[in-house]
Design an enzyme around this catalytic site. Structure first.
Site, PDB file in Angstrom:
ATOM      1  N   LYS A  54      12.995   2.992   5.376  1.00  0.00           N
ATOM      2  CA  LYS A  54      12.963   2.513   3.990  1.00  0.00           C
ATOM      3  C   LYS A  54      14.379   2.575   3.426  1.00  0.00           C
ATOM      4  O   LYS A  54      15.044   3.621   3.520  1.00  0.00           O
ATOM      5  CB  LYS A  54      12.051   3.449   3.201  1.00  0.00           C
ATOM      6  CG  LYS A  54      11.279   2.821   2.086  1.00  0.00           C
ATOM      7  CD  LYS A  54      10.283   3.868   1.576  1.00  0.00           C
ATOM      8  CE  LYS A  54       9.566   3.426   0.359  1.00  0.00           C
ATOM      9  NZ  LYS A  54       8.833   4.541  -0.253  1.00  0.00           N
TER      10      LYS A  54
HETATM   11  C1  E4P Z   1       6.334   4.005  -2.466  1.00  0.00           C
HETATM   12  O1  E4P Z   1       6.848   3.479  -1.546  1.00  0.00           O
HETATM   13  C2  E4P Z   1       7.083   4.443  -3.671  1.00  0.00           C
HETATM   14  O2  E4P Z   1       8.085   5.302  -3.329  1.00  0.00           O
HETATM   15  C3  E4P Z   1       6.121   5.049  -4.638  1.00  0.00           C
HETATM   16  O3  E4P Z   1       4.954   4.226  -4.704  1.00  0.00           O
HETATM   17  C4  E4P Z   1       6.688   5.306  -5.998  1.00  0.00           C
HETATM   18  O4  E4P Z   1       5.658   5.693  -6.867  1.00  0.00           O
HETATM   19  P1  E4P Z   1       5.924   6.391  -8.286  1.00  0.00           P
HETATM   20  O5  E4P Z   1       6.488   5.378  -9.211  1.00  0.00           O
HETATM   21  O6  E4P Z   1       4.567   6.863  -8.720  1.00  0.00           O
HETATM   22  O7  E4P Z   1       6.879   7.529  -8.028  1.00  0.00           O
END
Ligand code: E4P
Length: 217
Positions: A83
Site C-alpha cells: 500500500k
Molecule cells: C483502509 O485501507 C484505510 O486505511 C481505512 O479504511 C481508513 O479508515 P478510517 O478513515 O476509519 O481510519
C-alpha cells in the site's frame, strides 16, 4: 462485491474469516500500531488465515525508499499487497513496483483526478476514503460514482476498494454503484447481519416449534 476486513487484529480476523464472506484484509500503520508483537509476523499470520489479498502499507515517503520497503513487504507472503499513499512519490513507487509484478494498493485517495493517476500507473487497487470525506461534509459516495465511471470509460483494470467505511449504508451504496470491494471495520461487518425482523422471526419460529413438540409429547 468483495468484502475485506479493515483491521490488523488477529482475534477479529480469526472470528470473521470462518463466516465465508471475507475476501481479503487491509491494514494501515494506525491499525497495526494498535497490535502488540512484530508487525511482519502479524501480517504473515493474517495472510495464512485469510488466504487472500492483504494490504501492508509503506511508511517511507521518498519514492526510492518506498520501492525498497515495498519489495521487502512483498517478501513476507505471496498474498501481500503493498500500500502506498497517493503522493507524487507514491505514484512513482506504484509504477515501479507494479512493473515488477508487485500488487499495489494506492491509498488516501480523495478525488477522481487522483484515482485516474493511480490507474495510469497500474495500481491493482485504488482506495478512496468515503468516511473521512463525509466527516468534512463532502459526500464520499459521489467520489465512488465518479471513479467507477472513469474506470469504466477507459476499461482500467484497477479495482475500486471503498475504504474508510463507517456503517452498513456505505457498503450498500458502494454495491449499488458497482464498486469492486469494500473494506470494513469488524463492527461494520457485524452490523451487516443485523435486522430486528430476522431476530423476531427466528424467535417466533422456534417458540412455535417448541409448542408443537410439547403438544405432541
Ligand atoms: C483502509 O485501507 C484505510 O486505511 C481505512 O479504511 C481508513 O479508515 P478510517 O478513515 O476509519 O481510519
Amino acid at each position: 462485491m468483495k468484502i475485506f476486513i479493515d483491521s490488523g487484529n488477529l482475534q477479529d480476523i480469526q472470528r470473521l474469516v470462518p463466516l465465508g464472506i471475507i475476501d481479503g484484509i487491509t491494514t494501515n500503520p494506525t491499525l497495526l500500531a494498535k497490535e502488540s508483537g512484530d508487525y511482519k509476523e502479524i501480517l504473515k499470520k493474517i495472510c495464512q488465515i485469510v488466504q487472500g489479498p492483504t494490504s501492508a502499507e509503506v511508511t517511507e515517503t521518498d519514492a526510492q525508499a518506498m520501492i525498497r520497503q515495498g519489495r521487502d513487504l512483498s517478501k513476507i507472503d505471496p498474498w501481500i499487497v503493498v500500500k502506498v499513499p497517493l503522493t507524487r512519490d507514491g505514484i512513482q513507487a506504484c509504477k515501479a513496483l507494479s512493473s515488477e509484478g508487485v500488487k499495489v494498493n494506492v491509498t488516501l485517495c480523495f478525488s477522481p483526478a487522483q484515482a485516474l493517476l493511480a490507474a495510469k500507473v497500474g495500481a491493482t487497487y485504488i482506495s478512496p476514503f468515503v468516511g473521512r470525506l463525509d466527516d468534512v461534509s463532502t459526500p464520499g459516495m459521489e467520489l465512488i460514482r465518479d471513479i467507477v465511471q472513469i474506470y469504466e470509460n477507459y476499461s482500467f483494470k484497477t479495482e475500486v476498494l471503498v475504504a474508510s467505511t463507517r456503517n452498513p449504508m456505505h457498503i450498500v451504496e458502494a454495491a449499488r454503484l458497482g464498486a469492486d470491494i469494500c473494506t470494513c471495520p469488524p463492527a461494520v461487518i457485524d452490523a451487516l447481519f443485523n435486522h430486528p425482523l430476522t431476530s423476531i422471526g427466528l424467535e417466533k419460529f422456534l417458540k412455535d416449534w417448541e409448542k408443537a413438540q410439547a403438544v405432541k409429547a
